[in-house]
Enzyme design. Structure first.
Site, mmCIF file in Angstrom:
data_model
loop_
_atom_site.group_PDB
_atom_site.id
_atom_site.type_symbol
_atom_site.label_atom_id
_atom_site.label_comp_id
_atom_site.label_asym_id
_atom_site.label_seq_id
_atom_site.Cartn_x
_atom_site.Cartn_y
_atom_site.Cartn_z
ATOM 1 N N CYS A 113 28.099 9.632 77.517
ATOM 2 C CA CYS A 113 28.205 10.581 78.630
ATOM 3 C C CYS A 113 28.711 9.929 79.911
ATOM 4 O O CYS A 113 29.129 10.628 80.843
ATOM 5 C CB CYS A 113 26.854 11.236 78.879
ATOM 6 S SG CYS A 113 26.114 11.942 77.387
ATOM 7 N N HIS A 256 25.947 14.127 85.752
ATOM 8 C CA HIS A 256 26.139 14.490 84.347
ATOM 9 C C HIS A 256 25.268 15.703 84.040
ATOM 10 O O HIS A 256 24.083 15.750 84.385
ATOM 11 C CB HIS A 256 25.767 13.310 83.459
ATOM 12 C CG HIS A 256 25.669 13.641 82.009
ATOM 13 N ND1 HIS A 256 26.627 14.373 81.345
ATOM 14 C CD2 HIS A 256 24.706 13.352 81.084
ATOM 15 C CE1 HIS A 256 26.273 14.516 80.079
ATOM 16 N NE2 HIS A 256 25.112 13.911 79.901
ATOM 17 N N ASN A 286 25.314 20.157 77.362
ATOM 18 C CA ASN A 286 25.707 18.760 77.539
ATOM 19 C C ASN A 286 26.994 18.497 76.756
ATOM 20 O O ASN A 286 26.990 18.506 75.532
ATOM 21 C CB ASN A 286 24.573 17.861 77.045
ATOM 22 C CG ASN A 286 24.868 16.384 77.210
ATOM 23 O OD1 ASN A 286 25.987 15.978 77.472
ATOM 24 N ND2 ASN A 286 23.843 15.566 77.039
#
Length: 329
Positions: A113, A256, A286
């Protein structure tokens, strides 16, 4: 040496929307359970014919069109992903071919990520040394293809998408602008907290690894949560300290987009208000490396960033990895 700046951004997400109500029909969960624990309401899911490279190209074409830079003018293409089309050639090479960027070198990087931020750092260094002028950085994922749709702890979290940014040097008179500070880090000792155990050289694909579901995402959610809240604060403060700034100087904070609880806990610790924090995870879940560039693109499109704003991009992910990038717009 000159700073790099973002000339333009673009995003691409699949058309198919998968809601919490859809998940209720598959696993023992509910919209209220998912929303209260994650903040996610829906996510985009790629069909069986759509790969990471396809989303990457779509996002890249939008960013290039906005920037006015032709594919042939690109010197480098970096794709951050944990879901490449295949082991090799790299997804970046597939993107290079599809774009017609025949003058660009191309490679993938994997920092989960945090990958897009790692890519920005690499690109900024090449631009700063005047060896490369225009660089395309992409964060792109099709995580739905490695999610166990019978595991309610993970299948509710992830979605597919791609975000791209075209980088180039700042112009005369803009020396104080662009990507002005970074902090990157990793802790491989905690790698088992978030991983895809099989499919590499350690555990090549076999009937046994497939039947035991070792090709799906495995995550220790509680430990990742604690890590994320701490490291978001630490990496943000380190990047700010390098340029003698504080959190009060941040105009827009783009973390994020993993979990609303993580974002709330981290921003509370930093003293950053909800008004200064960009959140779109309710729409996408996500998206790993695509999360930050998609959020940045949407923030720009919504006119939330104005000239001279200080924008903070902050991420964390598998590895474990983390990073922050401060941009003077």
């Amino acid at each position: 040496m000159s700073n790099a700046k973002i000339l333009a951004t673009g995003k691409s997400v699949p058309d198919s929307i998968f809601t919490n109500e859809d998940l209720e029909k598959m696993v023992e969960t509910s919209d209220s359970w998912i929303t209260s624990r994650t903040g996610i309401k829906e996510r985009r899911i790629a069909d069986e014919n759509t790969a990471t490279s396809h989303l990457s190209v779509q996002a890249a074409e939008i960013a290039l069109n906005k920037s006015g830079i032709e594919p042939a003018d690109l010197d480098m293409i970096i794709v951050a992903t944990v879901t490449p089309d295949m082991a090799f050639p790299s997804t970046a090479c597939l993107v290079q071919d599809k774009l017609g960027a025949d003058q660009a070198c191309a490679f993938d990087l994997e920092a989960a990520c945090t990958g897009f931020l790692y890519g920005l750092r690499i690109a900024s260094q090449f631009i700063a040394t005047d060896t490369h002028k225009y660089i395309l950085v992409i964060g792109s994922e099709t995580l739905s293809k490695i999610v166990d749709w019978e595991d309610r702890n993970t299948c509710v979290l992830f979605g597919d998408g791609a975000g791209a940014a075209v980088l180039g040097p700042v112009e005369n008179g803009e020396e104080d602008k662009g990507l002005i500070s970074f902090d990157l880090g990793a802790d491989g000792s905690k790698g088992e907290l978030l991983q895809q155990p099989a499919g590499g050289s350690l555990k090549p694909a076999t009937l046994e690894t497939v039947s035991s579901k070792e090709h799906f995402i495995k995550m220790n959610g509680n430990e990742v949560f604690k890590f994320a809240v701490k490291v978001i604060g630490d990496t943000t403060e380190k990047a700010l300290k390098k340029i003698d700034k504080t959190t009060e100087d941040i105009d827009l904070f783009i973390p994020h987009q993993a979990n609303q609880r993580i974002i709330d806990s981290a921003t509370n610790r930093l003293g950053i208000s909800k008004e200064k924090t960009f959140v779109n995870l309710q729409n996408y879940g996500n998206m790993s490396a695509a999360s930050i560039p998609v959020a940045l693109d949407e923030a720009i499109e919504e006119n939330l960033i104005k000239e001279d704003d200080l924008v903070a991009l902050v991420g964390f992910g598998g590895g474990l990895t983390w990073g922050s990038c401060l941009i003077k717009w």
